[in-house]
Design a protein around this motif. Structure first.
Motif, PDB file in Angstrom:
ATOM      1  N   THR A  99       0.837  -1.203   0.000  1.00 30.31           N
ATOM      2  CA  THR A  99       0.000   0.000   0.000  1.00 30.31           C
ATOM      3  C   THR A  99       0.865   1.243   0.000  1.00 30.31           C
ATOM      4  OG1 THR A  99      -0.046  -0.210   2.387  1.00 30.31           O
ATOM      5  CG2 THR A  99      -2.032  -0.871   1.225  1.00 30.31           C
ATOM      6  N   THR A 100       0.467   2.203  -0.811  1.00 30.95           N
ATOM      7  CA  THR A 100       1.107   3.507  -0.727  1.00 30.95           C
ATOM      8  C   THR A 100       0.012   4.553  -0.850  1.00 30.95           C
ATOM      9  OG1 THR A 100       2.769   4.978  -1.669  1.00 30.95           O
ATOM     10  CG2 THR A 100       1.670   3.511  -3.199  1.00 30.95           C
ATOM     11  N   ALA A 101       0.262   5.748  -0.324  1.00 27.45           N
ATOM     12  CA  ALA A 101      -0.853   6.683  -0.239  1.00 27.45           C
ATOM     13  C   ALA A 101      -0.508   8.103  -0.684  1.00 27.45           C
ATOM     14  CB  ALA A 101      -1.382   6.719   1.187  1.00 27.45           C
ATOM     15  N   GLU A 106       5.637   9.526   0.660  1.00 30.14           N
ATOM     16  CA  GLU A 106       6.189   8.194   0.409  1.00 30.14           C
ATOM     17  C   GLU A 106       6.784   8.186  -0.999  1.00 30.14           C
ATOM     18  OE1 GLU A 106       3.083   5.729   3.196  1.00 30.14           O
ATOM     19  OE2 GLU A 106       2.556   5.828   1.088  1.00 30.14           O
ATOM     20  N   ASP A 135      -3.241   4.944  -2.995  1.00 31.06           N
ATOM     21  CA  ASP A 135      -4.301   5.863  -2.575  1.00 31.06           C
ATOM     22  C   ASP A 135      -3.991   7.302  -2.978  1.00 31.06           C
ATOM     23  OD1 ASP A 135      -6.253   4.289  -1.593  1.00 31.06           O
ATOM     24  OD2 ASP A 135      -5.683   4.438   0.511  1.00 31.06           O
ATOM     25  N   PHE A 264      -9.415   4.956   4.702  1.00 34.82           N
ATOM     26  CA  PHE A 264      -7.956   4.955   4.742  1.00 34.82           C
ATOM     27  C   PHE A 264      -7.347   3.599   4.375  1.00 34.82           C
ATOM     28  CE2 PHE A 264      -9.831   7.954   7.753  1.00 34.82           C
ATOM     29  CZ  PHE A 264      -9.455   9.117   7.113  1.00 34.82           C
ATOM     30  N   LYS A 265      -6.384   3.153   5.203  1.00 34.06           N
ATOM     31  CA  LYS A 265      -5.669   1.940   4.798  1.00 34.06           C
ATOM     32  C   LYS A 265      -6.587   0.722   4.792  1.00 34.06           C
ATOM     33  CE  LYS A 265      -1.931  -1.085   5.804  1.00 34.06           C
ATOM     34  NZ  LYS A 265      -1.066  -1.620   6.833  1.00 34.06           N
ATOM     35  N   ASP A 289       3.739  -2.556   4.173  1.00 39.55           N
ATOM     36  CA  ASP A 289       3.682  -1.121   3.912  1.00 39.55           C
ATOM     37  C   ASP A 289       4.719  -0.811   2.833  1.00 39.55           C
ATOM     38  OD1 ASP A 289       1.873  -0.947   5.928  1.00 39.55           O
ATOM     39  OD2 ASP A 289       3.220  -0.032   7.389  1.00 39.55           O
ATOM     40  N   CYS A 290       4.570   0.373   2.211  1.00 41.34           N
ATOM     41  CA  CYS A 290       5.426   0.640   1.056  1.00 41.34           C
ATOM     42  C   CYS A 290       6.910   0.758   1.406  1.00 41.34           C
ATOM     43  CB  CYS A 290       4.957   1.914   0.368  1.00 41.34           C
ATOM     44  SG  CYS A 290       5.088   3.337   1.436  1.00 41.34           S
ATOM     45  N   GLY A 359      -0.148  -4.832  10.942  1.00 40.80           N
ATOM     46  CA  GLY A 359      -0.419  -3.997   9.774  1.00 40.80           C
ATOM     47  C   GLY A 359       0.515  -4.235   8.610  1.00 40.80           C
ATOM     48  N   GLU A 452      -6.354   0.078  12.295  1.00 45.59           N
ATOM     49  CA  GLU A 452      -7.176  -0.984  11.704  1.00 45.59           C
ATOM     50  C   GLU A 452      -6.489  -2.337  11.850  1.00 45.59           C
ATOM     51  OE1 GLU A 452      -5.145   1.001   9.909  1.00 45.59           O
ATOM     52  OE2 GLU A 452      -3.967  -0.694   9.242  1.00 45.59           O
ATOM     53  N   GLN A 491       2.609   9.992  14.297  1.00 41.23           N
ATOM     54  CA  GLN A 491       2.393   8.548  14.200  1.00 41.23           C
ATOM     55  C   GLN A 491       1.879   7.989  15.528  1.00 41.23           C
ATOM     56  OE1 GLN A 491       5.883   6.010  14.114  1.00 41.23           O
ATOM     57  NE2 GLN A 491       4.990   4.790  12.476  1.00 41.23           N
ATOM     58  N   ARG A 494      -1.639   8.928  16.217  1.00 40.84           N
ATOM     59  CA  ARG A 494      -2.574   8.102  15.449  1.00 40.84           C
ATOM     60  C   ARG A 494      -2.757   6.750  16.135  1.00 40.84           C
ATOM     61  NH1 ARG A 494      -0.483   5.204  11.486  1.00 40.84           N
ATOM     62  NH2 ARG A 494       0.790   6.873  10.615  1.00 40.84           N
ATOM     63  N   TRP A 495      -1.642   6.148  16.574  1.00 44.87           N
ATOM     64  CA  TRP A 495      -1.761   4.854  17.256  1.00 44.87           C
ATOM     65  C   TRP A 495      -2.617   4.995  18.513  1.00 44.87           C
ATOM     66  CZ3 TRP A 495       4.092   3.090  17.074  1.00 44.87           C
ATOM     67  CH2 TRP A 495       4.417   2.770  15.752  1.00 44.87           C
ATOM     68  N   THR A 629       2.692   8.667   7.677  1.00 41.87           N
ATOM     69  CA  THR A 629       4.034   8.971   8.186  1.00 41.87           C
ATOM     70  C   THR A 629       4.970   9.296   7.027  1.00 41.87           C
ATOM     71  OG1 THR A 629       3.609   7.211   9.781  1.00 41.87           O
ATOM     72  CG2 THR A 629       5.835   8.093   9.713  1.00 41.87           C
ATOM     73  N   LYS A 631       8.155   9.269   4.931  1.00 41.91           N
ATOM     74  CA  LYS A 631       9.302   8.366   4.825  1.00 41.91           C
ATOM     75  C   LYS A 631      10.432   9.081   4.107  1.00 41.91           C
ATOM     76  CE  LYS A 631       5.874   5.110   5.239  1.00 41.91           C
ATOM     77  NZ  LYS A 631       4.483   5.571   5.233  1.00 41.91           N
TER      78      LYS A 631
HETATM   79  O1  LIG Z   1      -5.271   6.318   3.420  1.00 40.32           O
HETATM   80  C1  LIG Z   1      -4.285   5.598   3.551  1.00 40.32           C
HETATM   81  C2  LIG Z   1      -3.338   5.769   4.579  1.00 40.32           C
HETATM   82  C3  LIG Z   1      -2.245   4.929   4.639  1.00 40.32           C
HETATM   83  N1  LIG Z   1      -2.056   3.948   3.720  1.00 40.32           N
HETATM   84  C4  LIG Z   1      -0.863   3.061   3.816  1.00 40.32           C
HETATM   85  O2  LIG Z   1      -0.758   2.494   5.099  1.00 40.32           O
HETATM   86  C5  LIG Z   1       0.582   2.143   5.360  1.00 40.32           C
HETATM   87  C6  LIG Z   1       0.975   2.530   6.766  1.00 40.32           C
HETATM   88  O3  LIG Z   1       1.025   3.911   6.891  1.00 40.32           O
HETATM   89  P1  LIG Z   1       2.205   4.685   7.646  1.00 40.32           P
HETATM   90  O4  LIG Z   1       1.969   6.114   7.464  1.00 40.32           O
HETATM   91  O5  LIG Z   1       3.506   4.118   7.277  1.00 40.32           O
HETATM   92  O6  LIG Z   1       1.852   4.350   9.139  1.00 40.32           O
HETATM   93  P2  LIG Z   1       2.714   3.638  10.286  1.00 40.32           P
HETATM   94  O7  LIG Z   1       2.295   4.231  11.570  1.00 40.32           O
HETATM   95  O8  LIG Z   1       4.143   3.628   9.985  1.00 40.32           O
HETATM   96  O9  LIG Z   1       2.103   2.187  10.160  1.00 40.32           O
HETATM   97  C7  LIG Z   1       1.839   1.299  11.221  1.00 40.32           C
HETATM   98  O10 LIG Z   1       0.585   1.564  11.834  1.00 40.32           O
HETATM   99  C8  LIG Z   1      -0.553   1.516  10.969  1.00 40.32           C
HETATM  100  C9  LIG Z   1      -1.789   1.697  11.817  1.00 40.32           C
HETATM  101  O11 LIG Z   1      -1.815   2.950  12.393  1.00 40.32           O
HETATM  102  C10 LIG Z   1      -0.615   0.200  10.225  1.00 40.32           C
HETATM  103  O12 LIG Z   1      -1.629   0.259   9.286  1.00 40.32           O
HETATM  104  C11 LIG Z   1       0.698  -0.050   9.527  1.00 40.32           C
HETATM  105  O13 LIG Z   1       0.688  -1.260   8.830  1.00 40.32           O
HETATM  106  C12 LIG Z   1       1.801  -0.053  10.559  1.00 40.32           C
HETATM  107  O14 LIG Z   1       3.056  -0.310   9.946  1.00 40.32           O
HETATM  108  C13 LIG Z   1       1.426   2.841   4.300  1.00 40.32           C
HETATM  109  O15 LIG Z   1       1.899   1.871   3.382  1.00 40.32           O
HETATM  110  C14 LIG Z   1       0.444   3.775   3.645  1.00 40.32           C
HETATM  111  O16 LIG Z   1       0.731   3.974   2.297  1.00 40.32           O
HETATM  112  C15 LIG Z   1      -2.975   3.770   2.710  1.00 40.32           C
HETATM  113  O17 LIG Z   1      -2.805   2.899   1.875  1.00 40.32           O
HETATM  114  N2  LIG Z   1      -4.071   4.597   2.641  1.00 40.32           N
END
Ligand SMILES: O=c1ccn([C@@H]2O[C@H](COP(=O)(O)OP(=O)(O)O[C@H]3O[C@H](CO)[C@@H](O)[C@H](O)[C@H]3O)[C@@H](O)[C@H]2O)c(=O)[nH]1
Ligand SMILES: [Mn+2]
Length: 744
Positions: A99-101, A106, A135, A264-265, A289-290, A359, A452, A491, A494-495, A629, A631
């Motif tokens: 997934t990438t957004a 990213e 996304d 979202f994801k 994740d990407c 995730g 999620e 980040q 969000r968690w 987040t 990258k």
């Molecule tokens: O609308 C969205 C938002 C995010 N993503 C993807 O979700 C992944 C995780 O996003 P990231 O911003 O890297 O969040 P992190 O906090 O680093 O991710 C951790 O926490 C997330 C939950 O908050 C989980 O979904 C992830 O798998 C986990 O690695 C990435 O590949 C994004 O491209 C989407 O595809 N669509």
């Protein structure tokens, strides 16, 4: 599939005992209980201080109990890929999801590297299909993937020929090759030139110099990120079904419309599940994740050892691999590498019902994603077509694929002609498809929480499934750890938000244990996570405020007599013990200190902001949003030691307000104490502020050193003035209220 006559298990799980850890953990729990007992004995009627202190300490004791039970019975899993290779006649298909957004947060080159590392996995290529969800609806990402697939035709054979371990070129070429044959050296240089070329092209695209929407890119003309039809393109199809060819590569940008929630994801994952179900319908999926590149090309074999093992087959829903990080900073200045946490907590949860779904880096069984529980899975109950339609949506080709998946029938990989499916795939990637179905509720990734992943894993555990935590050598995946400052705070916020959402939703772990099949200790492990990232902050903020209150008002809440020995012993034993854990793991004292310090900073700020966010959601003032987040590319080695790398950074975000205020409160308390501005004697209990309060306040100031420095720094290292002003106002209000209670 695995040959069941083979008597040797494909994987084994060992539970081990950390006796000294158990003793010390229990001793700390006893000390906490003693502290509570002390409070009860010294009960003061009508004392607000007593009440707040007692409530917070009760909560802290409960938290420590959660930590203790979660770590009590750790386990490790050992997999035997060699046995698998001997016993399997035909390997199952595996669908790979990325997934990438956002092409800015990213950069496409990162996604490209992750995809390349997946395409080069050590597994029959005709059994793999890689689906990339974008996304961001970005022609940059799409074009980068097109270019990457051309490069992959050379890269994948090169990796397999020389058994390269890290198959993401970005990481592979950051090290010089070890000296080898002239043939290798020549090929190495060729590959490096090709990769440099690829990254140059991608950079050029990103700079906007070579963009025109022609050919396949035409689909992206007139699209906006949040307003466009679905775009699905087959970038590469392994038409001949070659075992040593390249896996299929499919680009998906699901439909988005401004008024439609897209979740979202979780929403993206559900589209990936459907599109892949329609096309390849592999019984197993891997999602990353990407930025999570494969670091061990045999990772699928390790996962299959668990998923195909006769015992695992009946009980294990998913296999989670750890999240390790690359290009990490020395001594973990931002406390985000989680080395010790991963070591003890992850092993502890692995010894219970199994790891939480994180995730990324996780293999799922498709039928479990479709909502099957272990008991249904054994009976192979077939569901009627209408029922399936109601649950999974109306497209009949897809419903057929669901029935196949649920009943364990797989497509023959040779019959698949992907291009024939693109139209249908567009239909199930449309935003209206889920309307009235069970997607996001009983089926697929669950909606309703910003984490999620945890929610989805929890609902699987609630059905009675187990999961396994698989560690391999070399480690299986490595990803990007955000630095200190805004990225990490956002980040963590969000968690925290997502976890608190879970606590209050109908899938809350407590409900899962009372009414479903979540085991009690697994429930406590979930509670530990929810508490550690979410709920804890409220109690910690109360406790810290108590400290300042006592200093300003010249009163006390810590024991004054011999009772003070209890908190002192608690702190000393805890600190010495955690330090010894770091040292035993080969980490430095500085790494330990950085983690201690950051655990006082990040959770409080992020957790408190999460509470406010949720409050606003509850009051329907604003919705919660998944903020991606950022990258960054790992620094190239020759840049030299960047001295500022470990320095904390700030921005205007309100997420720094709680921390700045806590610091100002402590400083104000100290000034009042030093200038002798405290009232002569507390009106509350007739005794003065003791050494304990001063000690903890000074300790907090030392922990908040990055913030203290941030008051006087410049540029991004400075706390912005608006944040400081707001903190000053909050501090003044607090001091005023404290003073009022004396007068009153
Ligand atoms: O609308 C969205 C938002 C995010 N993503 C993807 O979700 C992944 C995780 O996003 P990231 O911003 O890297 O969040 P992190 O906090 O680093 O991710 C951790 O926490 C997330 C939950 O908050 C989980 O979904 C992830 O798998 C986990 O690695 C990435 O590949 C994004 O491209 C989407 O595809 N669509
Ligand atoms: Mn991430």
């Amino acid at each position: 599939m695995a040959n069941q006559q083979n008597s040797l298990p494909l994987y084994e799980k060992h539970w081990y005992k950390h006796n000294h850890k158990r003793v010390i953990d229990s001793f700390l729990l006893i000390l906490l209980l003693l502290l509570l007992a002390y409070r009860v004995i010294s009960f003061e009627n009508n004392s607000f201080l007593w009440f707040v202190a007692f409530s917070c300490e009760t909560w802290f004791t409960f938290c420590w109990f959660l930590t203790l039970t979660t770590q009590w019975t750790p386990a490790v899993v050992k997999t035997y890929p060699d046995r698998l290779l001997q016993s399997v006649q035909e390997f199952p298909a595996v669908d790979l999801f990325v997934t990438t957004a956002d092409p800015v947060l990213e950069p496409p080159i990162i996604t490209v590297n992750t995809v390349l590392s997946l395409l080069a996995l050590d597994y029959p290529a005709h059994k793999l299909a890689c689906y990339v969800s974008d996304d961001g609806c970005s022609p940059l990402t799409f074009h980068a993937l097109q270019e990457a697939s051309k490069f992959a035709k050379f890269w994948v054979p090169f990796c397999k020929k020389y058994e390269v371990q890290v198959r993401a070129p970005l990481r592979y070429f950051s090290d010089k090759p070890e000296f080898s044959t002239p043939e290798f050296n020549q090929e190495w240089s060729q590959m490096k030139d090709m990769y440099d070329n690829l990254s140059h092209k991608i950079e050029l695209d990103a700079s906007g110099k070579s963009n025109s929407y022609v050919g396949e890119l035409a689909a992206f003309s007139n699209t906006e990120r949040t307003n466009h039809p679905s775009i699905i393109q087959v970038i590469w199809e392994n038409k001949e079904g070659l075992e040593d060819g390249l896996p299929h590569l499919i680009y998906i940008s699901r439909e988005k419309r401004p008024q439609q929630p897209h979740h979202f994801k979780a929403g993206a994952m559900n589209v990936l599940t459907r599109v892949s179900g329609l096309i390849t319908n592999a019984p197993y999926t891997l999602n990353v994740d990407c930025d999570m590149i494969v670091n061990n090309p045999k990772v699928i074999l390790h996962a299959l050892c668990i998923l195909l093992d006769p015992k695992g087959e009946k009980e294990v829903a998913f296999v989670q691999f750890p999240q390790n990080f690359y290009s990490t900073l020395k001594d973990d200045p931002f406390g985000n590498q989680m080395a010790i946490l991963l070591k003890y907590m992850a092993a502890g949860i692995a010894g219970l019902q199994g790891p939480l779904y994180g995730g990324t880096n996780c293999f799922h069984r498709r039928k479990v994603l479709y909502g099957l529980s272990p008991s249904n899975s054994e009976k192979r109950t077939s569901t009627s077509g209408n029922e399936l339609k109601q649950k999974f949506g109306a497209l009949k080709e897809f419903v057929k694929s669901v029935a196949n998946a649920l009943e364990g029938r797989t497509n023959s990989t040779n019959d698949i002609k992907i291009s024939n499916y693109v139209d249908l795939a567009n239909q199930i990637a449309a935003c209206g498809y889920e309307y009235g179905t069970e997607w996001g509720k009983q089926v697929g990734w669950k909606y309703g929480s910003l984490t999620e992943d945890v929610l989805t894993g929890l609902t699987i555990h609630e059905k009675g499934w187990r999961s396994e935590y698989c560690t391999t050598s070399p480690i299986s995946f490595t990803g990007f750890a955000p630095g200190g400052g805004p990225t990490a705070m956002i980040q963590q916020k969000r968690w925290a938000t997502g976890l608190i959402e879970i606590f209050f939703c109908k899938h809350s772990p407590i409900i899962g244990t009372l009414f479903h099949k979540l085991t009690l200790r697994q429930c406590l492990a979930y509670m530990w996570i929810i508490n550690n990232w979410g709920l804890h902050s409220i109690f910690e903020v109360c406790y810290v405020s108590l400290l300042t209150y006592c200093i300003i008002n010249n009163s006390n809440f810590l024991p004054q007599d011999q009772g003070i020995c209890i908190p002192v012993a608690l702190v000393v034993i805890y600190k010495v013990y955690t330090l010894s854990e770091y040292l035993a793991d080969g980490l430095s004292i500085r790494a330990w200190w950085n983690n201690q310090r950051m655990s006082r900073i990040t959770p409080i700020n992020a957790g408190l902001c999460a509470f406010v966010t949720l409050l606003l959601k509850l009051l329907r003032i604003s919705e919660t949003v998944f903020e991606v987040t950022k990258k960054e590319l790992p620094p190239t080695k020759d840049v030299g030691d960047d001295r500022d790398e470990g320095k904390y950074t700030f921005d205007e975000s309100l997420v720094f307000l709680p921390g700045t205020t806590i610091l100002l409160l402590q400083l104000t308390g100290m000034i009042i104490k030093l200038l002798g501005l405290q009232p002569p004697m507390s009106c509350q209990n007739g005794s003065q502020c003791g050494l304990g309060e001063i000690f903890f306040s000074v300790y907090l100031i030392i922990c908040y050193w990055p913030f203290l420095r941030g008051l006087f720094e410049t540029g991004k290292y400075r706390i912005p003035l608006p944040t400081i002003y707001k903190s000053v106002i909050l501090t003044c209000i607090f001091v005023h209220l404290c003073r009022k209670t004396i007068v009153g």
